[in-house]
Design a protein around this motif. Structure first.
Motif, PDB file in Angstrom:
ATOM      1  N   LEU A 234       8.384  14.158  11.738  1.00 45.52           N
ATOM      2  CA  LEU A 234       9.093  12.750  11.679  1.00 45.52           C
ATOM      3  C   LEU A 234       8.209  11.509  12.035  1.00 45.52           C
ATOM      4  N   TRP A 235       7.040  11.920  12.545  1.00 46.52           N
ATOM      5  CA  TRP A 235       6.032  10.834  12.779  1.00 46.52           C
ATOM      6  C   TRP A 235       5.291  10.355  11.224  1.00 46.52           C
ATOM      7  N   LEU A 236       5.167  11.584  10.534  1.00 43.77           N
ATOM      8  CA  LEU A 236       4.732  11.379   9.059  1.00 43.77           C
ATOM      9  C   LEU A 236       5.756  10.517   8.249  1.00 43.77           C
ATOM     10  N   VAL A 237       7.037  10.780   8.396  1.00 44.64           N
ATOM     11  CA  VAL A 237       8.258  10.223   7.731  1.00 44.64           C
ATOM     12  C   VAL A 237       8.104   8.662   8.194  1.00 44.64           C
ATOM     13  N   THR A 238       7.930   8.383   9.513  1.00 43.65           N
ATOM     14  CA  THR A 238       8.018   6.966  10.170  1.00 43.65           C
ATOM     15  C   THR A 238       6.987   6.390   9.286  1.00 43.65           C
ATOM     16  N   ALA A 239       5.821   7.048   9.498  1.00 53.60           N
ATOM     17  CA  ALA A 239       4.503   6.130   8.950  1.00 53.60           C
ATOM     18  C   ALA A 239       4.638   5.791   7.388  1.00 53.60           C
ATOM     19  N   LEU A 240       5.332   6.828   6.576  1.00 50.33           N
ATOM     20  CA  LEU A 240       5.416   6.454   5.249  1.00 50.33           C
ATOM     21  C   LEU A 240       6.672   5.557   5.109  1.00 50.33           C
ATOM     22  N   GLY A 241       7.433   5.497   5.960  1.00 54.67           N
ATOM     23  CA  GLY A 241       8.699   4.300   6.211  1.00 54.67           C
ATOM     24  C   GLY A 241       8.080   3.113   6.342  1.00 54.67           C
ATOM     25  N   ASP A 242       6.858   2.984   7.050  1.00 53.52           N
ATOM     26  CA  ASP A 242       6.383   1.869   7.501  1.00 53.52           C
ATOM     27  C   ASP A 242       5.480   1.084   6.187  1.00 53.52           C
ATOM     28  N   ILE A 243       5.087   2.166   5.319  1.00 55.68           N
ATOM     29  CA  ILE A 243       4.307   1.762   4.054  1.00 55.68           C
ATOM     30  C   ILE A 243       5.477   1.145   3.039  1.00 55.68           C
ATOM     31  N   TYR A 244       6.686   1.803   3.078  1.00 53.92           N
ATOM     32  CA  TYR A 244       7.762   1.175   2.324  1.00 53.92           C
ATOM     33  C   TYR A 244       8.075  -0.177   2.883  1.00 53.92           C
ATOM     34  N   ALA A 245       8.162  -0.552   4.089  1.00 52.84           N
ATOM     35  CA  ALA A 245       8.600  -1.644   4.655  1.00 52.84           C
ATOM     36  C   ALA A 245       7.543  -2.581   4.115  1.00 52.84           C
ATOM     37  N   GLU A 246       6.220  -2.286   4.384  1.00 54.35           N
ATOM     38  CA  GLU A 246       5.136  -3.271   3.917  1.00 54.35           C
ATOM     39  C   GLU A 246       5.036  -3.634   2.470  1.00 54.35           C
ATOM     40  N   ALA A 247       5.524  -2.634   1.712  1.00 59.83           N
ATOM     41  CA  ALA A 247       5.481  -2.798   0.220  1.00 59.83           C
ATOM     42  C   ALA A 247       6.859  -3.802  -0.033  1.00 59.83           C
ATOM     43  N   PHE A 248       7.949  -3.525   0.468  1.00 60.91           N
ATOM     44  CA  PHE A 248       8.926  -4.288   0.241  1.00 60.91           C
ATOM     45  C   PHE A 248       8.793  -5.632   0.813  1.00 60.91           C
ATOM     46  N   ASN A 249       8.093  -5.984   2.052  1.00 59.49           N
ATOM     47  CA  ASN A 249       7.811  -7.444   2.581  1.00 59.49           C
ATOM     48  C   ASN A 249       6.761  -8.110   1.552  1.00 59.49           C
ATOM     49  N   VAL A 250       6.117  -7.568   1.093  1.00 61.32           N
ATOM     50  CA  VAL A 250       5.098  -8.021  -0.167  1.00 61.32           C
ATOM     51  C   VAL A 250       6.107  -8.464  -1.109  1.00 61.32           C
ATOM     52  N   VAL A 251       6.741  -7.554  -1.834  1.00 69.23           N
ATOM     53  CA  VAL A 251       7.515  -8.051  -2.903  1.00 69.23           C
ATOM     54  C   VAL A 251       8.558  -9.225  -2.549  1.00 69.23           C
ATOM     55  N   GLU A 252       8.998  -9.226  -1.243  1.00 70.14           N
ATOM     56  CA  GLU A 252       9.958 -10.365  -0.726  1.00 70.14           C
ATOM     57  C   GLU A 252       9.193 -11.555  -0.736  1.00 70.14           C
ATOM     58  N   LYS A 253       7.945 -11.411  -0.029  1.00 70.84           N
ATOM     59  CA  LYS A 253       7.024 -12.734  -0.002  1.00 70.84           C
ATOM     60  C   LYS A 253       6.816 -13.182  -1.706  1.00 70.84           C
ATOM     61  N   TRP A 254       6.538 -12.419  -2.366  1.00 72.02           N
ATOM     62  CA  TRP A 254       6.304 -12.894  -3.832  1.00 72.02           C
ATOM     63  C   TRP A 254       7.509 -13.361  -4.587  1.00 72.02           C
ATOM     64  N   MET A 255       8.810 -12.499  -4.119  1.00 73.94           N
ATOM     65  CA  MET A 255      10.019 -13.302  -4.725  1.00 73.94           C
ATOM     66  C   MET A 255      10.162 -14.812  -4.225  1.00 73.94           C
ATOM     67  N   ARG A 256       9.856 -15.086  -2.844  1.00 70.72           N
ATOM     68  CA  ARG A 256      10.304 -16.265  -2.222  1.00 70.72           C
ATOM     69  C   ARG A 256       9.180 -17.314  -2.751  1.00 70.72           C
TER      70      ARG A 256
ATOM     71  N   VAL B  35       8.982  14.643   1.929  1.00 76.60           N
ATOM     72  CA  VAL B  35       8.747  13.576   3.019  1.00 76.60           C
ATOM     73  C   VAL B  35       8.957  12.194   2.422  1.00 76.60           C
ATOM     74  N   LEU B  36       8.514  11.913   1.401  1.00 80.77           N
ATOM     75  CA  LEU B  36       8.582  10.485   0.607  1.00 80.77           C
ATOM     76  C   LEU B  36      10.216  10.288   0.532  1.00 80.77           C
ATOM     77  N   GLY B  37      10.960  11.270   0.003  1.00 81.49           N
ATOM     78  CA  GLY B  37      12.528  10.805   0.057  1.00 81.49           C
ATOM     79  C   GLY B  37      13.080  10.685   1.305  1.00 81.49           C
ATOM     80  N   LEU B  38      12.715  11.611   2.231  1.00 83.43           N
ATOM     81  CA  LEU B  38      13.244  11.165   3.688  1.00 83.43           C
ATOM     82  C   LEU B  38      12.949  10.127   4.173  1.00 83.43           C
ATOM     83  N   ALA B  39      11.606   9.596   3.964  1.00 85.01           N
ATOM     84  CA  ALA B  39      10.956   8.174   4.423  1.00 85.01           C
ATOM     85  C   ALA B  39      12.051   7.214   3.975  1.00 85.01           C
ATOM     86  N   LEU B  40      12.183   7.173   2.461  1.00 86.46           N
ATOM     87  CA  LEU B  40      12.827   6.328   1.891  1.00 86.46           C
ATOM     88  C   LEU B  40      14.197   5.973   2.282  1.00 86.46           C
TER      89      LEU B  40
END
Length: 354
Positions: free
Chosen positions: A146-168, A257-262
């Motif tokens: 779960l710790w690993l899944v949470t860490a991967l989820g944070d990477i997903y969140a950072e990636a989506f934030n970068v995409v969102e900033k680029w789109m804005r 773990v990548l699928g569970l994180a997503l």
């Protein structure tokens, strides 16, 4: 989380999985082999007894005294039960070879199903020591994963934030909907297309592509929702090439773990959007109530002002009416008109005033 810390965490979880594979292989392999051997010997004995009984019967007086349907049914039901329990039906020429489900790759696969809480159930522990080890192993393995899944989820969140900033930055409209479409696209490509490819490699002779796609979607849902019925499961641990087998098992764990994180990040994002929407709705409602209160206050002030003006005008009108009556009374004193009493008094005396 830094990439270095993430890699260290991934290394720790993989090491823990390899340790669990050795543990469960040691506890289960010997007992599983002995159980399968015993069941296979029972099958051989039942088949030998059946054949002996059939051979001793003969045909006399034109009547057939061969094996009855009940005897055949008893044999088949017994053999079916023992095969389900791990026994092997002996070949008439080559005999039988006992193979255990508990190999090192399958033990590694079993450890994956524990720590990810998927639990397909196609491989389970049967010994007392294995069941106790499974409980103790999951108490530490599940939080680590779960710790690993949470860490991967944070990477997903950072990636989506970068995409969102680029789109804005480029003034892309409907940002949230574009991100939702992007998320669904990633899920379909990686976590539906991936299982479809796995099933195609496992069953290359399958001609129904639609069934393969449906199976991949079904497998993906059952896996990443951690339901894990076990009717569809990866068979990577059965690959004969050991090097390729271990590589596929590691990739399979990363896939899990990548699928569970997503999925976890999608659920968290939906909850965040719902909370944001509820907060916005509450703020809008509060502002509307505040504006309504201000309007009511303004209306009350307006009414009070009108009442005061009306009262003021009424007082002015009363004062003007009083002054007018007083002036009229004063002016009337110069006119020679008698009062009603004077007229009545004069009429009583027989006098005419006019």
């Amino acid at each position: 989380m830094e990439w270095r810390r993430l890699l260290l965490l991934l290394h720790g979880v993989l090491t823990y999985l390899f340790g669990g594979a050795l543990l469960f292989y040691t506890l289960e392999q010997e007992d599983d082999t002995a159980r399968r051997t015993a069941k296979t010997l029972k099958i051989s004995t039942a088949m030998y007894s059946f054949l002996t009984t059939a051979n001793t019967k003969n045909v006399s007086d034109g009547a057939c005294n061969l094996v009855t349907e009940m005897e055949l049914y008893c044999l088949l039901s017994t053999v079916s039960e023992w095969v389900t329990d791990g026994g092997v039906i002996p070949h008439p020429v080559t005999g039988y070879v006992i193979t255990s489900d508990w190999t090192l790759p399958s033990s590694f696969y079993y450890a994956q199903t524990i720590v990810t809480t998927i639990g397909y159930g196609n491989i389970v522990t049967t010994t007392l020591g294995g069941k106790i080890a499974c409980i103790c192993y999951s108490l530490l393995g599940i939080p680590m994963t779960l710790w690993l899944v949470t860490a991967l989820g944070d990477i997903y969140a950072e990636a989506f934030n970068v995409v969102e900033k680029w789109m804005r930055r480029f003034s892309v409209k409907y940002t949230i909907y574009v991100l939702a479409v992007l998320t669904v696209f990633i899920y379909l490509v990686l976590f539906v297309g991936g299982p479809a490819l796995i099933f195609y490699l496992q069953y290359p002779d399958a001609n129904d592509a639609t069934a393969t796609i449906i199976d991949s979607v079904y497998f993906s849902f059952v896996t990443f929702s951690t339901i894990g019925f076990g009717d569809r499961y990866p068979e990577t641990y059965e690959i004969s090439n050991q090097a390729l087998c271990w590589i596929c098992l590691v990739i399979q764990f990363l896939f899990f773990v990548l699928g569970l994180a997503l999925v976890a990040k999608i659920v968290a994002k939906v909850g965040e959007l719902q909370q944001k929407h509820a907060t916005t709705l509450a703020e809008v409602s509060a502002k509307r109530i505040e504006r309504l209160g201000q309007r009511v206050l303004q209306y009350n002030t307006y009414l009070q002002s009108n009442l005061m003006n009306a009262e003021k005008h009424s007082n002015q009108a009363d004062s003007q009416s009083t002054s007018t009556r007083t002036r009229n009374t004063r002016d009337n004193s110069h006119f020679p008109f008698p009062s009603a009493t004077d007229v009545l008094d004069m009429e009583s005396r027989g006098l005419d005033y006019f």
